[in-house]
Design an enzyme around this catalytic site. Structure first.
Site, PDB file in Angstrom:
ATOM      1  N   ASN A  24       0.760  -1.180   0.001  1.00 33.69           N
ATOM      2  CA  ASN A  24       0.158   0.140   0.013  1.00 33.69           C
ATOM      3  C   ASN A  24       0.763   1.272  -0.109  1.00 33.69           C
ATOM      4  O   ASN A  24       0.414   2.300   0.428  1.00 33.69           O
ATOM      5  CB  ASN A  24      -0.937  -0.030   1.219  1.00 33.69           C
ATOM      6  N   GLN A  34      -4.991   3.632  18.535  1.00 34.97           N
ATOM      7  CA  GLN A  34      -6.119   3.779  17.435  1.00 34.97           C
ATOM      8  C   GLN A  34      -7.210   2.758  17.836  1.00 34.97           C
ATOM      9  O   GLN A  34      -6.650   1.480  18.299  1.00 34.97           O
ATOM     10  CB  GLN A  34      -5.374   3.389  16.127  1.00 34.97           C
ATOM     11  N   ARG A  94       3.452   7.553  11.531  1.00 37.57           N
ATOM     12  CA  ARG A  94       2.978   7.071  12.595  1.00 37.57           C
ATOM     13  C   ARG A  94       2.713   8.248  13.596  1.00 37.57           C
ATOM     14  O   ARG A  94       3.893   9.214  13.625  1.00 37.57           O
ATOM     15  CB  ARG A  94       3.929   6.095  13.128  1.00 37.57           C
ATOM     16  N   HIS A 124      -7.160   6.366   9.919  1.00 33.34           N
ATOM     17  CA  HIS A 124      -6.217   5.598   9.571  1.00 33.34           C
ATOM     18  C   HIS A 124      -6.681   4.781   8.141  1.00 33.34           C
ATOM     19  O   HIS A 124      -6.788   3.654   8.137  1.00 33.34           O
ATOM     20  CB  HIS A 124      -5.401   4.687  10.298  1.00 33.34           C
TER      21      HIS A 124
HETATM   22  P1  NDP Z   1      10.351   2.091   3.687  1.00 34.55           P
HETATM   23  O1  NDP Z   1      11.365   1.116   4.565  1.00 34.55           O
HETATM   24  O2  NDP Z   1      10.504   1.879   2.010  1.00 34.55           O
HETATM   25  O3  NDP Z   1      11.264   3.550   3.804  1.00 34.55           O
HETATM   26  C1  NDP Z   1      11.628   4.204   4.916  1.00 34.55           C
HETATM   27  C2  NDP Z   1      12.774   5.040   4.820  1.00 34.55           C
HETATM   28  O4  NDP Z   1      13.080   5.598   6.165  1.00 34.55           O
HETATM   29  C3  NDP Z   1      13.999   4.248   4.646  1.00 34.55           C
HETATM   30  O5  NDP Z   1      14.678   4.926   3.670  1.00 34.55           O
HETATM   31  C4  NDP Z   1      15.043   4.530   5.906  1.00 34.55           C
HETATM   32  O6  NDP Z   1      16.147   4.456   5.659  1.00 34.55           O
HETATM   33  C5  NDP Z   1      14.470   5.788   6.644  1.00 34.55           C
HETATM   34  N1  NDP Z   1      14.591   6.051   7.761  1.00 34.55           N
HETATM   35  C6  NDP Z   1      14.667   5.385   9.041  1.00 34.55           C
HETATM   36  N2  NDP Z   1      14.834   5.821   9.849  1.00 34.55           N
HETATM   37  C7  NDP Z   1      14.959   7.242   9.697  1.00 34.55           C
HETATM   38  C8  NDP Z   1      15.131   8.453  10.350  1.00 34.55           C
HETATM   39  N3  NDP Z   1      15.217   8.479  11.610  1.00 34.55           N
HETATM   40  N4  NDP Z   1      15.165   9.466   9.471  1.00 34.55           N
HETATM   41  C9  NDP Z   1      14.880   9.583   8.414  1.00 34.55           C
HETATM   42  N5  NDP Z   1      14.745   8.414   7.632  1.00 34.55           N
HETATM   43  C10 NDP Z   1      14.743   7.371   8.220  1.00 34.55           C
HETATM   44  O7  NDP Z   1       9.091   2.438   4.224  1.00 34.55           O
HETATM   45  P2  NDP Z   1       7.837   2.676   3.588  1.00 34.55           P
HETATM   46  O8  NDP Z   1       8.174   3.926   2.756  1.00 34.55           O
HETATM   47  O9  NDP Z   1       7.218   1.724   2.786  1.00 34.55           O
HETATM   48  O10 NDP Z   1       7.083   3.271   4.831  1.00 34.55           O
HETATM   49  C11 NDP Z   1       7.474   3.962   5.758  1.00 34.55           C
HETATM   50  C12 NDP Z   1       6.396   4.136   6.878  1.00 34.55           C
HETATM   51  O11 NDP Z   1       5.311   4.569   6.568  1.00 34.55           O
HETATM   52  C13 NDP Z   1       6.313   2.775   7.556  1.00 34.55           C
HETATM   53  O12 NDP Z   1       7.413   2.357   8.500  1.00 34.55           O
HETATM   54  C14 NDP Z   1       5.026   2.919   8.208  1.00 34.55           C
HETATM   55  O13 NDP Z   1       4.951   3.408   9.607  1.00 34.55           O
HETATM   56  C15 NDP Z   1       3.974   3.964   7.544  1.00 34.55           C
HETATM   57  N6  NDP Z   1       3.079   3.482   6.747  1.00 34.55           N
HETATM   58  C16 NDP Z   1       1.884   4.114   6.798  1.00 34.55           C
HETATM   59  C17 NDP Z   1       0.750   3.434   6.333  1.00 34.55           C
HETATM   60  C18 NDP Z   1      -0.549   4.113   6.420  1.00 34.55           C
HETATM   61  O14 NDP Z   1      -1.617   3.520   6.073  1.00 34.55           O
HETATM   62  N7  NDP Z   1      -0.600   5.374   6.911  1.00 34.55           N
HETATM   63  C19 NDP Z   1       0.881   2.267   5.459  1.00 34.55           C
HETATM   64  C20 NDP Z   1       2.222   2.007   5.066  1.00 34.55           C
HETATM   65  C21 NDP Z   1       3.187   2.340   5.809  1.00 34.55           C
HETATM   66  P3  NDP Z   1      16.997   3.342   6.059  1.00 34.55           P
HETATM   67  O15 NDP Z   1      16.676   2.495   4.569  1.00 34.55           O
HETATM   68  O16 NDP Z   1      18.320   3.929   5.756  1.00 34.55           O
HETATM   69  O17 NDP Z   1      16.747   2.592   7.232  1.00 34.55           O
END
Ligand code: NDP
Length: 397
Positions: A147, A314, A285, A333
């Site tokens: 998603n 939630q 989140r 959500h």
């Molecule tokens: P990804 O794992 O593809 O991307 C997350 C990115 O965050 C990575 O590039 C990671 O870098 C980076 N990251 C980690 N820690 C930090 C930090 N402290 N500061 C900045 N960047 C950081 O995840 P997605 O894009 O698929 O999803 C992201 C988040 O979105 C999920 O964790 C989830 O909580 C939320 N989500 C929400 C949904 C909703 O329905 N609202 C649905 C799906 C997801 P690195 O690779 O170096 O760790």
């Protein structure tokens, strides 16, 4: 025979199934990075159906019962007297969705001696105490990418809704008015704005790509820098820290996972370092922010708007301050549970269950915890330093 305990959100108040607005959804075979969509041996639903609520059962009942398993589906998830806790001691698999999370705290994991698999039908397993899952040898898996683009679309929509003052303007129409000045006194064009994305992962990069045609100045911060050709293609300005990014932009869009380093990152200090009248959109989140500090900043005018679809806990209580704070464009959500997304994560859930019961490997990209350690996507996205999932305790209350 295994007991599968599945927690889903309640059915529509108007009954199930709904009258669908459309007859079909487009067929997607791959995500932008080339990863293939879920590929279970079969599915027992029609893509486009409402699968994420209790009666939808993620389309799993026929398959699981034919294999001799017991499927319990409930939305009653919180507190010691919940249906969830009643069935937890016998459950081999718990399935939950971030939209209606069955919080798997350490306390609850201790009550689940048979639990082998905690499966997130969606993305984001921070409702599971990952440290406790690691110690208990439980596998945690989620349907990575299912998603991500759904959330990216929602984030772009909410950025536009805030900046253009869409929802208050719509309300004037509903109320019978034609109050142009009242509508536009807080309405701007996005064109020319500095827009900053925190975490250019699957969702964040998709947002950057979708915003490029709006002729905005795109900025980002991530712990890992994007390839140079992507930075050039999207004309991105990279910031080495969150602090640098937030003080340089008008809109901040948050897409990092919740873990100890991001927990309560957006507190009064960080918000006060932003330009006056900045907007925050957060579909990652809620606990990445200090919720009272968001309310205060909206009241003082430091923030011009806040939107997102993630709350804590939630569902939020009827008097949750984010329901009544000014200049918000919140939704429940829902960004990752469009009917389109549900078809993918229901299929992904089935794929993971098929692997689990056949003893075959779960795709690496779906793994968060396996064999007593962070694994696969989990090893990249989460940290296991004593508090991997600060949000997992809400269901105990
Ligand atoms: P990804 O794992 O593809 O991307 C997350 C990115 O965050 C990575 O590039 C990671 O870098 C980076 N990251 C980690 N820690 C930090 C930090 N402290 N500061 C900045 N960047 C950081 O995840 P997605 O894009 O698929 O999803 C992201 C988040 O979105 C999920 O964790 C989830 O909580 C939320 N989500 C929400 C949904 C909703 O329905 N609202 C649905 C799906 C997801 P690195 O690779 O170096 O760790």
């Amino acid at each position: 025979m295994a007991k599968i305990l599945c927690v889903l959100y309640p059915d529509p108040v108007t009954g199930y199934p709904p009258v669908y607005a459309r007859d079909s959804i487009p067929t997607i075979t791959h995500y932008p990075d080339g990863q293939t969509v879920p590929s279970p041996s079969a599915i027992d639903f029609t893509p486009g159906e409402l699968l994420g609520c209790v009666s939808g059962e993620l389309g799993l009942r026929k398959y699981l019962e034919a294999a001799g398993h017991e499927l319990i589906v409930t939305s009653d998830k919180d507190g010691p007297d919940s249906e969830f806790e009643k069935h937890l001691p016998d459950a081999e698999v718990v399935i939950s969705q971030p939209f209606w999370p069955a919080y798997l705290s350490a306390e609850r994991i201790a009550k689940a001696p048979k639990l082998k698999l905690a499966l997130t039908a969606g993305i984001g397993s921070d409702h599971v105490d990952l440290d406790a899952a690691i110690k208990a040898g439980i596998t945690v898996a989620e349907v990575t990418f299912c998603n991500s683009l759904s959330v990216a679309e929602h984030a772009v929509m909410q950025i536009l809704a805030l900046v253009r003052n869409y929802l208050p303007s719509h309300q004037w129409v509903v109320d019978g008015g034609w109050n142009i000045a009242d509508c536009v006194e807080r309405s701007y064009d996005l064109e020319g704005f500095d827009v900053g994305v925190i975490a250019a992962g699957r969702i964040g990069l998709a947002v950057l790509r979708r915003l490029k045609p709006f002729d905005v100045n795109l900025h980002y911060f991530d712990t890992r820098r994007l390839p140079e050709e992507v930075e050039k293609e999207l004309n991105l300005t990279y910031h080495p820290s969150v602090e640098s990014l937030v003080s340089s932009v008008d809109v901040v869009d948050i897409h990092c996972p919740l873990h100890p380093k991001t927990y309560h990152m957006f507190d009064a200090n960080l918000i006060n370092s932003m330009r006056r009248g900045s907007y925050i959109v957060n579909t990652a989140r809620a606990e990445i922010t200090v919720q009272e500090d968001i309310v205060d900043a909206l009241r003082s005018g430091q923030l011009a708007g806040y939107a997102g679809d993630v709350w804590y806990p939630q569902p939020p209580a009827p008097d949750h301050p984010w329901r009544t704070m000014p200049h918000e464009a919140m939704t429940p959500h829902i960004s990752g549970t469009s009917l389109s997304a549900q078809a993918r994560y229901a299929a992904g859930t089935r794929e993971i269950l098929e692997n689990h019961f056949a003893g075959t490997p779960i795709r690496d990209e779906y793994l968060i915890v396996e064999g007593g350690a962070l694994a696969g996507t989990g090893a990249k996205s989460y940290t296991a330093d004593g508090k991997a999932s600060p949000g997992a305790d809400a269901g105990n209350k």
